[in-house]
Design an enzyme around this catalytic site. Structure first.
Site, PDB file in Angstrom:
ATOM      1  N   GLU A  32      46.385  42.756  37.902  1.00 17.66           N
ATOM      2  CA  GLU A  32      47.424  43.766  38.064  1.00 17.66           C
ATOM      3  C   GLU A  32      48.682  43.378  37.288  1.00 17.66           C
ATOM      4  O   GLU A  32      49.248  42.310  37.514  1.00 17.66           O
ATOM      5  CB  GLU A  32      47.758  43.935  39.542  1.00 17.66           C
ATOM      6  N   GLU A  63      42.147  44.441  44.451  1.00 15.66           N
ATOM      7  CA  GLU A  63      41.647  43.091  44.173  1.00 15.66           C
ATOM      8  C   GLU A  63      40.126  43.019  44.166  1.00 15.66           C
ATOM      9  O   GLU A  63      39.537  42.238  43.403  1.00 15.66           O
ATOM     10  CB  GLU A  63      42.224  42.110  45.195  1.00 15.66           C
ATOM     11  N   PHE A  89      47.031  38.511  49.123  1.00 17.35           N
ATOM     12  CA  PHE A  89      46.355  39.749  48.728  1.00 17.35           C
ATOM     13  C   PHE A  89      44.910  39.511  48.283  1.00 17.35           C
ATOM     14  O   PHE A  89      44.242  40.436  47.818  1.00 17.35           O
ATOM     15  CB  PHE A  89      47.108  40.425  47.577  1.00 17.35           C
ATOM     16  N   HIS A 132      53.263  36.965  51.154  1.00 15.91           N
ATOM     17  CA  HIS A 132      53.609  36.418  49.844  1.00 15.91           C
ATOM     18  C   HIS A 132      53.823  34.910  49.856  1.00 15.91           C
ATOM     19  O   HIS A 132      54.185  34.341  48.837  1.00 15.91           O
ATOM     20  CB  HIS A 132      54.872  37.090  49.304  1.00 15.91           C
TER      21      HIS A 132
END
Length: 326
Positions: A32, A63, A89, A132
């Site tokens: 991405e 993903e 992710f 994150h």
């Protein structure tokens, strides 16, 4: 092998990827925003312009399709290097990695040996928000067929990537986000690793061994230097957590008699537990004190304002070493 750069992690990885793209027409990148944007951390900056959109491919925001495409490409003889924006992710791609990529070589009796690399920015310490700042390397280390690397320097990232694209099986490389642009790193002993997947002794010592990996290696080294000469700490940067180089760890513990394992991921059922169990099985007779682990408790990663209370710091490492060497 190309020139090893003593630069930040991001700059080193960018240079290595450029060199690999130049050398091998089968190799391509996908993920991405890795193309025109150069990745969320700009690790692939300039590669789209240099090598074109067929070699540096912007993917969908999905993903599972990134890794799914990569599996098919690898089975067709290409060498895909994927980027997942954050380790939090990666979970939609676990099925593709675990049930497909990890098993294809075995399923086809070695007739297919797909080389596939998944790069994953990882860790905390930069005011990360939810999803994150996790460190989930133990997840993939558990599954046979997947190798897992955790470099703490640009030099090691360079060596790992060059080896990973030739392995013929999937490699997950965790890249500590807070090291991407860091240059003020503690002094390391220049001892080479004995093999591509071997650990590296980055500081020799006589009183206690610390085994660690990833970003927190730098805090460990800082603590070790601060404790000298009162306590002489040997530091092992594991570099890979699957396979684990237990030979280097056991040899070090045989010299020092003490072992502390430090990592950023939560303590429960982590890499440290595996190392401690292996030392108990194979090196118990060399120990002069119980093996100890230093890692965050098992809890959800906190909001940015509280992340430094969650992470293990230099003072905590020093305190633990002093307790163990009394």
């Amino acid at each position: 092998m190309g020139t090893v750069r003593s630069a930040g992690l991001a700059e080193s990885i960018n240079a290595t990827l450029a060199d690999l793209l130049e050398q091998d027409p089968r190799l391509l990148l996908l993920g991405e925003d890795i193309g025109r944007l150069g990745g969320v951390f700009r690790v692939t900056r300039g590669l789209h312009e240099r090598f074109g959109e067929d070699r540096v491919r912007d993917s969908l925001l999905a993903e599972s399709t990134i890794v799914g495409q990569a599996v098919g490409m690898a089975m067709s003889g290409l060498v895909p290097v994927c980027e997942i924006q954050f380790d939090g992710f990666v979970f939609p791609a676990v099925n593709q990695l675990v049930t497909q990529a990890a098993r294809i070589g075995h399923r086809w009796n070695g007739q297919v040996n797909p080389s596939l690399v998944v790069r994953i920015p990882t860790g905390s310490g930069f005011r990360s928000v939810e999803h994150h700042g996790e460190s989930n390397e133990a997840l993939f280390a558990h599954f046979p067929g997947i190798s897992v690397a955790c470099p703490s320097t640009g030099e090691d990232a360079d060596q790992i990537l060059r080896y990973a694209v030739t392995l013929g099986s999937p490699v997950v490389m965790y890249e500590p986000i807070r090291l991407y642009w860091r240059r003020d790193t503690p002094t390391r002993d220049p001892e080479p690793a004995s093999s591509p997947t071997a650990a590296r002794i980055v500081r020799r010592g006589t009183d206690l061994t610390i085994a660690t990996f990833g970003a927190i290696t730098h805090e460990v080294l800082e603590a070790a230097h601060a404790l000298a000469p009162d306590v002489d700490v040997e530091v092992i940067d594991l570099r890979w957590v699957a396979p684990l180089d237990m030979d280097t760890v056991l040899a070090s513990v045989a010299r020092t008699g003490r072992l502390l394992i430090v990592h950023e991921a939560t303590k429960d059922v982590g890499i440290g537990a595996e190392i401690a169990a292996s030392v108990a099985e194979h090196g118990f007779h060399t120990l002069r004190a119980p093996v100890r682990r230093l890692a965050p408790d098992r809890r959800i990663h906190p909001p940015a304002d509280f992340e430094m209370d969650y992470l293990i710091g230099v003072q905590e490492i020093k305190d633990e070493v002093l307790v163990m060497t009394k």
